[in-house]
Design a protein around this motif. Structure first.
Motif, PDB file in Angstrom:
ATOM      1  N   ASN A   1      31.693  52.675  31.431  1.00 32.76           N
ATOM      2  CA  ASN A   1      31.451  54.067  31.063  1.00 32.76           C
ATOM      3  C   ASN A   1      30.112  54.608  31.531  1.00 32.76           C
ATOM      4  O   ASN A   1      29.819  55.787  31.294  1.00 32.76           O
TER       5      ASN A   1
ATOM      6  N   ILE B   1      30.282  44.336  23.679  1.00 29.03           N
ATOM      7  CA  ILE B   1      30.433  45.709  24.178  1.00 29.03           C
ATOM      8  C   ILE B   1      29.927  45.880  25.609  1.00 29.03           C
ATOM      9  O   ILE B   1      29.927  47.004  26.122  1.00 29.03           O
TER      10      ILE B   1
ATOM     11  N   LYS C   1      25.358  57.041  23.052  1.00 29.15           N
ATOM     12  CA  LYS C   1      26.640  56.396  23.377  1.00 29.15           C
ATOM     13  C   LYS C   1      26.613  54.921  22.984  1.00 29.15           C
ATOM     14  O   LYS C   1      27.630  54.371  22.550  1.00 29.15           O
TER      15      LYS C   1
ATOM     16  N   GLN D   1      32.382  47.576  28.091  1.00 25.25           N
ATOM     17  CA  GLN D   1      32.559  49.009  27.842  1.00 25.25           C
ATOM     18  C   GLN D   1      31.383  49.809  28.388  1.00 25.25           C
ATOM     19  O   GLN D   1      31.562  50.923  28.888  1.00 25.25           O
ATOM     20  N   ILE D   2      30.177  49.246  28.301  1.00 25.31           N
ATOM     21  CA  ILE D   2      29.002  49.923  28.857  1.00 25.31           C
ATOM     22  C   ILE D   2      29.145  50.047  30.366  1.00 25.31           C
ATOM     23  O   ILE D   2      28.962  51.131  30.942  1.00 25.31           O
TER      24      ILE D   2
ATOM     25  N   SER E   1      27.295  54.722  19.327  1.00 23.04           N
ATOM     26  CA  SER E   1      28.709  54.909  19.028  1.00 23.04           C
ATOM     27  C   SER E   1      29.496  53.619  19.249  1.00 23.04           C
ATOM     28  O   SER E   1      30.323  53.232  18.409  1.00 23.04           O
ATOM     29  N   LEU E   2      29.233  52.928  20.362  1.00 23.81           N
ATOM     30  CA  LEU E   2      29.922  51.664  20.629  1.00 23.81           C
ATOM     31  C   LEU E   2      29.613  50.630  19.549  1.00 23.81           C
ATOM     32  O   LEU E   2      30.510  49.933  19.061  1.00 23.81           O
TER      33      LEU E   2
ATOM     34  N   ASN F   1      31.214  51.698  16.066  1.00 17.38           N
ATOM     35  CA  ASN F   1      32.675  51.658  16.025  1.00 17.38           C
ATOM     36  C   ASN F   1      33.237  50.238  16.066  1.00 17.38           C
ATOM     37  O   ASN F   1      34.436  50.051  15.835  1.00 17.38           O
ATOM     38  N   SER F   2      32.384  49.265  16.345  1.00 21.86           N
ATOM     39  CA  SER F   2      32.858  47.880  16.422  1.00 21.86           C
ATOM     40  C   SER F   2      32.148  46.966  15.423  1.00 21.86           C
ATOM     41  O   SER F   2      32.115  45.747  15.606  1.00 21.86           O
TER      42      SER F   2
END
Length: 506
Positions: free
Chosen positions: A64, A57, A114, A60-61, A117-118, A121-122
């Motif tokens: 975002n 992840i 956040k 994505q961090i 959440s990442l 969700n994975s």
């Protein structure tokens, strides 16, 4: 094999991911009915970002999080939009240059909710998440552990990892002690949204504003200027103050004072009391139960060591369940490491106390006044609150603070290469070694990858943790575990274990 995990915070969720990479099933038991939305932590160190890269992840961090220009500084000021006593740019220091040399992963500024959440969700297929399940009791046997939740449901597994926070019910059930300081200070963590303040703050952006003025002293964390997301850490005295004493209007008035301008669009999202302490569990395991994250250690917030130490706990522990005879080294290795981290973290807290003293805001005097008013027969709450207001206005003086803050050694650092990337396990599984594998690229399957990423690549591929031998000139010790062998990038031979720590032949 099945591992139970009490607590679905960032550490518990990281455990589920890392166990999945090692081919191990896990069950997360979380007392809340939904994942946390309060951004308790936000600063992610380089080594933690390496681990989150392994999880999958990190990109994505980076994509975002706010622009780095908006969080490269700590600012010490009278208010956010007013006079600045000192601006400290962490990305222009020697520590920052060393950090970039030691790791190819930049630090990150990304709020905890956040991150949750990442991670959630994975989750890998090997992990399941049960919400609304509060730990009640456990029993252990020769081959497993059984957990009972407050609603009477039972979960069985081979081991239990307690990631259930600073007030860990698992730790308390086992009778494991926390050793260290008492409560150093109380704060209210006020999570709010104000795009108006975010827009104004972008004129002089910082990750953290340390605000000192005659009306209010607090810490303001700007999570994201564009989204207007902030946390205000505000001093709180529970012996004389109660949450019910504060209204949203009070919070908005304080926020405007701290901002230095009337802010009209404040939306209070959540408020959490927070007890600041520095404590370490005297042991990190008991039979088939292991502590990780805040259940094992509580730290002051400066430097972001709490969240990052928890992620490293998970990384140090989870691969060992495939080699149960190595579980005995977990507590030994993490305890010695965290003793040093707690010293650093507590040192930063006292730096903050000394800065306040140089504004003539002495915490010891406040505590004396607090104790005095506790003995008054009536009206002590009103007298305390009025006395604090009058005393702060009368005592506040910033003349000496300007000079004090001009010296870098008095400031709170935010880049920590020594504590994050250079500290080693001096005893444990590797008696002669224990540092991280070097920050170099190697060629694997015709692709260049960081050496420290190779253990995770092999673990995902093989669905089990693998030791790595990099063969140079000198022989390496023989180990009774599956190994992957390749030529060393230098004349030195290395034996790297699944979490990236190594034995070197040099």
């Amino acid at each position: 094999m099945k591992i139970l995990i009490a607590g679905a915070g960032p550490v518990g969720l990281c455990c589920a991911h890392l166990l999945g990479h090692a081919g191990i099933e896990s069950v997360l038991i979380e007392k809340q009915v939904k994942l946390g939305t309060h951004p308790s932590a936000h600063y992610i160190h380089s080594r933690s970002m390496e681990i989150l890269r392994d999880i999958g992840i990190s990109q994505q961090i980076y994509e975002n999080m706010p622009n780095k220009e908006n969080w490269r500084k700590f600012i010490y000021c009278k208010n956010i939009l007013g006079e600045v006593y000192r601006s400290h740019d962490h990305f222009s220091t020697a520590a920052y240059q060393l950090n970039n040399k030691l790791s190819d992963m930049h630090t990150a500024h990304f709020p905890q909710h956040k991150l949750l959440s990442l991670l959630a969700n994975s989750l890998p297929e090997t992990a399941s998440l049960s919400l609304g399940k509060e730990f009640s009791e456990l029993s252990q046997g020769a081959s497993g552990v059984k957990v009972k939740t407050a609603d009477g449901e039972e979960f069985e597994g081979d081991y239990l990892i307690a990631c259930d926070g600073a007030s860990s019910k698992v730790r308390n059930f086992l009778g494991i002690r926390l050793e260290g300081t008492g409560i150093l200070q109380h704060f209210l963590n006020i999570h709010f949204i104000s795009k108006e303040l975010g827009s104004l703050a972008k004129n002089n952006p910082a990750m953290i504003y340390f605000v000192y003025n005659p009306e209010n002293v607090c810490v303001m964390v700007m999570h994201n200027a564009d989204e207007g997301e902030f946390i205000m850490q505000y001093p709180f005295y529970p012996e004389h103050q109660h949450l019910s004493n504060f209204t949203d209007a009070d919070y908005k008035e304080i926020i405007s004072s701290v901002a230095g301008s009337s802010i009209n669009d404040v939306e209070i999202k959540s408020i959490k009391p927070w007890r600041l302490a520095s404590r370490l569990a005297n042991e990190f395991s008991k039979d088939r139960v292991f502590l990780a994250g805040d259940s094992a250690h509580q730290m002051t917030p400066a430097g972001g060591f709490g969240l990052n130490s928890g992620i490293k706990d998970a990384h140090c522990l989870c691969w060992r369940f495939q080699y149960p005879e190595l579980l005995k080294f977990y507590s030994q290795e993490r305890h010695q490491f965290l003793e040093e981290i707690l010293k650093t973290s507590l040192g930063y807290y006292y730096k903050a106390v000394n800065i306040a003293k140089n504004f003539r805001l002495d915490l010891d005097n406040m505590k004396i006044f607090q104790d005095f008013t506790s003995y008054l027969p009536f009206g002590n709450e009103w007298i305390f609150n009025q006395g604090m207001k009058w005393g702060q206005k009368a005592m506040f003086n910033d003349a000496n603070a300007r000079y004090y803050l001009s010296d870098d050694k008095n400031l709170i650092d935010n880049v920590h290469p020594k504590e994050d990337l250079e500290l080693a396990y001096t005893s444990g599984y590797f008696e002669n070694g224990g540092e991280l594998a070097p920050n170099v690229e190697i060629l694997y399957e015709n692709k260049k990858i960081p050496l420290r990423a190779l253990p995770a690549v092999l673990m995902k591929k093989n669905k089990k943790p693998v030791f790595i031998k990099l063969e140079g000139k000198n022989p390496l010790p023989t180990i009774p575990y599956e190994t992957f062998t390749m030529p060393s990038h230098s004349s030195t031979s290395y034996l790297i274990r699944p979490d990236g720590h190594l034995y070197s032949s040099k």
